[in-house]
Motif scaffolding. Sequence first.
Motif, short mmCIF file in Angstrom:
data_model
loop_
_atom_site.label_atom_id
_atom_site.label_comp_id
_atom_site.label_asym_id
_atom_site.label_seq_id
_atom_site.Cartn_x
_atom_site.Cartn_y
_atom_site.Cartn_z
N ASP A 9 1.03 -1.26 -0.01
CA ASP A 9 0.08 0.00 0.04
C ASP A 9 1.04 1.20 -0.14
O ASP A 9 0.59 2.08 -0.65
CB ASP A 9 -1.15 0.07 1.06
N LYS A 12 2.50 1.66 -3.51
CA LYS A 12 1.33 2.02 -4.35
C LYS A 12 1.20 3.94 -4.25
O LYS A 12 0.98 4.45 -5.28
CB LYS A 12 -0.09 1.58 -4.18
N ARG A 13 1.12 4.18 -3.16
CA ARG A 13 0.97 5.67 -2.63
C ARG A 13 2.51 6.29 -3.45
O ARG A 13 2.14 7.49 -3.87
CB ARG A 13 0.79 5.97 -1.26
N LEU A 16 2.37 6.16 -7.14
CA LEU A 16 1.28 7.30 -7.90
C LEU A 16 1.74 8.62 -7.74
O LEU A 16 1.50 9.28 -8.62
CB LEU A 16 -0.09 7.12 -7.03
N LYS A 17 2.34 8.75 -6.52
CA LYS A 17 2.95 10.28 -6.47
C LYS A 17 4.19 10.23 -7.72
O LYS A 17 4.30 11.46 -8.25
CB LYS A 17 3.52 10.54 -5.09
N ARG A 140 -1.64 15.02 2.69
CA ARG A 140 -3.27 15.09 2.48
C ARG A 140 -3.71 16.50 2.20
O ARG A 140 -3.01 17.59 3.01
CB ARG A 140 -4.01 14.62 3.70
N SER A 193 -4.43 13.78 -4.49
CA SER A 193 -4.95 13.74 -3.03
C SER A 193 -6.42 13.29 -3.26
O SER A 193 -6.92 12.42 -2.16
CB SER A 193 -4.38 15.04 -2.16
N MET A 196 -6.82 9.69 -3.83
CA MET A 196 -6.45 8.67 -2.51
C MET A 196 -7.30 8.71 -1.59
O MET A 196 -7.66 7.63 -0.90
CB MET A 196 -4.87 9.30 -2.26
N GLU A 197 -7.96 9.69 -1.43
CA GLU A 197 -8.99 10.02 -0.39
C GLU A 197 -10.35 9.15 -0.64
O GLU A 197 -10.76 8.41 0.03
CB GLU A 197 -9.53 11.29 0.03
N ASN A 199 -10.35 6.79 -2.95
CA ASN A 199 -10.15 5.58 -2.92
C ASN A 199 -9.93 4.75 -1.42
O ASN A 199 -10.37 3.44 -1.49
CB ASN A 199 -8.79 5.02 -3.75
N SER A 200 -9.60 5.53 -0.50
CA SER A 200 -9.70 5.16 0.86
C SER A 200 -11.22 4.86 1.54
O SER A 200 -11.43 4.04 1.93
CB SER A 200 -8.91 6.00 1.78
#
Length: 427
Positions: A9, A12-13, A16-17, A140, A193, A196-197, A199-200
């Motif tokens: 995880d 992935k972050r 993506l960045k 975030r 951002s 990501m939020e 998808n969370s």
Amino acid sequence: MIFKVEDIDQFKRQALKWASEFAVCGYLDSNNYHNAYSKFDALLAVGVKAEIEASAGHAFEALEAFRQEHHGWMIGFFGYDLKNELEQTQSNNVDGLNFPDLYFFVPQYLIIMKGNDVDIIADNAEAIYQAINQQRSLERQTTLEIKLQSRFSKQEYVDTFNQIKQHIARGDIYVTNFCQEFFAEDTIIDPLSVFMELNSISPTPFASFFKYREHYILCASPERFLAKRGNKLISQPIKGTARRGATSAEDEVIKQDLRINVKEQQENVMIVDLVRNDLTKSAKLGTVKTEELFGIYTFEQVHQMISTVTCEVEEGLSSVTAIRNTFPMGSMTGAPKLSAMQLIERYERTRRGVYSGALGYFSPDNEFDFNVVIRTILYNASNGYLSFQVGSAITFDAVAEQEYAECLLKAQAILQVLGAKIEYTES
């Protein structure tokens, strides 16, 4: 080159960045919703080796030629308004986003994730892996408070809904999907951002982040439009939505109510019949079948009724033609499809564009997988226009107020991420 990653995880972050610094990238994430047709857990395509952009008219023909030239991985999207190339329809409603009708690219770098294995397909795989690991954690974005406008007041929605029902009573159509847009102008967000939020909050099996220069697709779709595995085509239309319960016991009651809901079953079976008919255009004779009818699946935000329709592909039929033969998807149009699309254009107030189109990939083994672009934020950074649309099915027995509430249920994750409230004025 395959790398073992301890915290997938986190990787992935960071990946993506790293990818979002490129002009073009595409990310697909199953969020660990594995099924019989899953090919990987996540895929990240970055940078442009070759690309195609096309408008409705000869877009599928152009893509066919592009695909024959590029047999490897390709990632991109089909916009809903490609319907104008396939049927006698038009798209004259307002469009603040200005996405192309079709866009695909052959990536410079491709990253495939399965479990804790990360396969980086590139000449300089080691250098890319190191560059990703050096990325700092994504900060975030400060809490958003987006002021959303609506193309319909609630009363206008109800009135239009009931006008469409008159067409059903006259026999013009049996079912259609009526959508409404919520939008904001002159808006600045950090698209990564926000994705990501989203998808969370709302992880789904066909989530995607797609950057096409100044255009962004931030998608939390639960629906597969069409996939090809070997010589088999798979479509999994969704029709039927119910809220999540506060407890597991309440969830089970809601799921059972959805399973036996006659109206939801009617909607679902109408679209299944439409999908079956669409697949016959690509199928070997007698191979179209419904593998699952009225399956109930649970996601973070909602329960959904999903059916699975498959066929064996006619020999010699290209992947692009198979997609063309079923596009746009029945779950977002209606039956009969042409009449439903003509009424959609007449009664909706926004050009759908990428919304209710499809996003996904072609792979080197002549397989593909595309979602339905729903539960999605679309954003044009060059003009600050942010938009999402939501819809629901209209049948003879549908009630406008209930379907309006369903639209808001489907939008709840997006509204939460945007910190948005909509003022619903009565006309």
